[in-house]
Write a protein that holds these residues in place. Structure first.
Motif, short mmCIF file in Angstrom:
data_model
loop_
_atom_site.label_atom_id
_atom_site.label_comp_id
_atom_site.label_asym_id
_atom_site.label_seq_id
_atom_site.Cartn_x
_atom_site.Cartn_y
_atom_site.Cartn_z
N VAL A 76 0.84 -1.21 0.00
CA VAL A 76 0.00 0.00 0.00
C VAL A 76 0.88 1.26 0.00
N LEU A 77 1.92 1.25 0.82
CA LEU A 77 2.81 2.42 0.85
C LEU A 77 3.53 2.61 -0.48
N ALA A 78 3.95 1.51 -1.09
CA ALA A 78 4.61 1.62 -2.40
C ALA A 78 3.63 2.11 -3.45
N TRP A 79 2.39 1.64 -3.38
CA TRP A 79 1.38 2.07 -4.33
C TRP A 79 1.09 3.57 -4.18
N ALA A 82 5.27 6.14 -1.61
CA ALA A 82 6.08 6.56 -0.46
C ALA A 82 7.55 6.26 -0.75
N PRO A 83 8.45 6.98 -0.13
CA PRO A 83 9.88 6.67 -0.31
C PRO A 83 10.19 5.23 0.15
N PHE A 84 11.23 4.68 -0.45
CA PHE A 84 11.57 3.28 -0.18
C PHE A 84 11.79 3.01 1.30
N ALA A 85 12.49 3.91 1.97
CA ALA A 85 12.75 3.72 3.40
C ALA A 85 11.44 3.68 4.19
N VAL A 86 10.49 4.51 3.82
CA VAL A 86 9.19 4.53 4.49
C VAL A 86 8.45 3.22 4.24
N VAL A 87 8.53 2.71 3.03
CA VAL A 87 7.88 1.44 2.70
C VAL A 87 8.44 0.31 3.56
N VAL A 88 9.77 0.22 3.62
CA VAL A 88 10.41 -0.85 4.39
C VAL A 88 10.11 -0.71 5.88
#
Length: 104
Positions: A76-79, A82-88
């Motif tokens: 959902v965050l990637a969709w 969101a920045p990669f660090a936030v996604v992880v």
């Protein structure tokens, strides 16, 4: 040489040859549009299958609900771009919080 070293060398040569074929045949072989579409779809299906296997299973069984929830949060965050660090970090935090409250 034992069988393991022989197998590793054979796989290394095969991998190198497989990677060499692309540039060597580029422009010489034309694939029909339908085959290109199927290859693209096949790559997506393979990646989704790997994601599902990694997200849902552990040691041959169900991994519990925390891991799929974390993967879903990451998706959902990637969709939402969101920045990669936030996604992880969001995915890890979701799984961690669920495990901390007892949802395995």
């Amino acid at each position: 040489m034992n069988a393991t070293v022989t197998m590793i060398l054979a796989l290394a040569v095969g991998t190198y040859a497989f990677r060499l074929v692309g540039p060597a045949l580029h422009g010489r072989v034309e694939l029909p549009a339908r085959v290109q579409e199927l290859l693209s779809a096949g790559a997506v299906v393979l990646l989704v299958a790997l994601l599902a296997a990694g997200a849902l299973t552990e040691a041959g069984g169900f991994a519990g609900w925390a891991r799929p929830a974390g993967v879903l949060m990451g998706a959902v965050l990637a969709w939402r771009r969101a920045p990669f660090a936030v996604v992880v970090l969001g995915a890890a935090a979701t799984a961690g919080v669920l495990r901390a409250v007892g949802v395995a």
